[in-house]
Scaffold this active site. Structure first.
Site, PDB file in Angstrom:
ATOM      1  N   CYS A 117       0.805  -1.226   0.000  1.00  0.00           N
ATOM      2  CA  CYS A 117       0.000   0.000   0.000  1.00  0.00           C
ATOM      3  C   CYS A 117       0.838   1.276   0.000  1.00  0.00           C
ATOM      4  CB  CYS A 117      -0.940   0.012   1.199  1.00  0.00           C
ATOM      5  SG  CYS A 117      -2.186  -1.306   1.152  1.00  0.00           S
ATOM      6  N   HIS A 266      -3.685   7.391   0.977  1.00  0.00           N
ATOM      7  CA  HIS A 266      -3.890   6.067   0.377  1.00  0.00           C
ATOM      8  C   HIS A 266      -5.322   5.647   0.638  1.00  0.00           C
ATOM      9  CE1 HIS A 266      -3.912   1.837  -0.325  1.00  0.00           C
ATOM     10  NE2 HIS A 266      -3.895   1.528   0.964  1.00  0.00           N
ATOM     11  N   ASN A 296      -9.808  -0.397  -2.627  1.00  0.00           N
ATOM     12  CA  ASN A 296      -8.390  -0.243  -2.288  1.00  0.00           C
ATOM     13  C   ASN A 296      -7.564  -0.870  -3.410  1.00  0.00           C
ATOM     14  OD1 ASN A 296      -5.789  -0.458  -1.271  1.00  0.00           O
ATOM     15  ND2 ASN A 296      -6.414  -1.128   0.761  1.00  0.00           N
TER      16      ASN A 296
END
Length: 339
Positions: A117, A266, A296
């Site tokens: 991530c 993020h 995501n």
């Protein structure tokens, strides 16, 4: 000799055409739109069409073309590639060299970043260091993911599988003489003792190879076979590390949160983004979220959001922008830049 600044000259993104809504998922697992929306803020995500055989480097290639076009440079002016992904086309080699071949760029270097991530933040900070050192002039930085091929799309796996989507984003980071633009400050951190709170165990020498994978699958040890996440534990650490990283990058730069024009976190979970926004006391117009549409996309989430924000007029030249991520590893970090 004064170090050159590294500015984002162009941005681009690409997502598969296949839209998967929460209602679509409710047809294959025990879930519903309200359950997913309440916990994640996600309404839909994109998945590649398995019949089209789209790979991570394919998505990265499309995003790269858009970024190069937006930068107004010829692709032959790219002299290095940094490719961030946790879902490379092949176990090895990395997807950076595959993108180099797709772009038909003659023997330039390619570096893969495996920081999940936070991959794009790590990649962008690395590209900035290369440019400031005078090593390269135009670096293509890509974040791309195809998660859908490795998710447990059943009720058993819904805690993870409803969150993730496929997509790619890219920027062209270039050396510049402009004194008042570019990357101002960065920070990168990790805490590996929590690595297995968010992981995918196979393949690797710790848990084994093909035979061990088959054995784990037969025994339904799904925390080893599919991506595993200790959701509450990750959430608790994410909100703390997000805030610490933002405070650090602002302190290092001499700016304050009031100076920010846009914060792009993020896109892990809308609840995390909203929590951080409240902590920083930032108005809605200074925070960009698109997890509602894409889920995501790990390493791709920040460059996709950056590209969309520019397209929507949310980012203008000279705007002060903060990019912050937290993810598997545990890793976290920020990039502060004057766009």
């Amino acid at each position: 000799m004064r170090l050159k600044n590294s500015i984002i000259l162009g941005v681009g993104h690409y997502v598969p055409q296949n839209v998967v809504t929460n209602d679509d998922l409710s047809k294959i697992m025990e879930t519903n739109d309200a359950w997913i929306t309440e916990r994640t803020g996600i309404k839909e995500r994109r998945h590649v069409d398995p019949e089209k055989k789209e790979t991570t480097s394919d998505l990265g290639y499309q995003a790269a073309l858009e970024a190069i076009k937006d930068a107004g440079v010829d692709k032959t002016e790219i002299d290095f590639i940094i490719f961030a992904t946790l879902s490379p086309d092949l176990y090895f080699p990395g997807s950076g060299v595959l993108l180099q071949q797709k772009l038909e760029l003659d023997t330039i270097g390619s570096l893969d970043v495996r920081n999940q991530c936070t991959g794009f933040v790590y990649a962008l900070a690395t590209a900035d260091a290369f440019i400031k050192a005078g090593k390269y002039k135009n670096i293509l930085v890509v974040g791309a993911e195809v998660h859908s091929f490795a998710l447990d799309m059943t009720t058993r796996g819904r805690g993870v599988s409803v969150i993730f989507g496929d997509g790619a984003g890219a920027v062209v980071l270039s050396a510049s003489e402009e004194a008042n633009r570019g990357i101002i400050a960065t920070n990168l951190h990790s805490e590996g003792k929590y690595a297995e709170e968010l992981m995918m165990a196979f393949p690797g020498p710790k848990y084994g190879w093909i035979e061990s994978l088959i054995d784990a699958a037969e025994k339904e040890n799904t925390h080893l076979v599919y991506p595993y996440m200790n959701g509450n534990f990750v959430f608790k650490h994410a909100v703390a590390r997000f805030s610490e990283s933002i405070v650090e990058v602002l302190k290092d730069s001499g700016y304050t949160r009031e100076d920010l024009d846009l914060f792009i976190p993020h896109q892990a979970n809308l609840r995390i983004s909203q929590f951080i926004q409240k902590q920083l006391n930032l108005p809605d117009e200074k925070v960009f979220n698109n997890i509602q549409k894409y889920g995501n996309t790990t390493a791709a989430s920040i460059p996709i959001a950056l590209s969309e924000a520019k397209q929507q007029g949310r980012i203008k030249v000279n705007d002060l922008v903060c990019l912050t991520a937290f993810g598997s590893g545990f890793t976290w970090g920020s990039v502060l830049l004057r766009f």
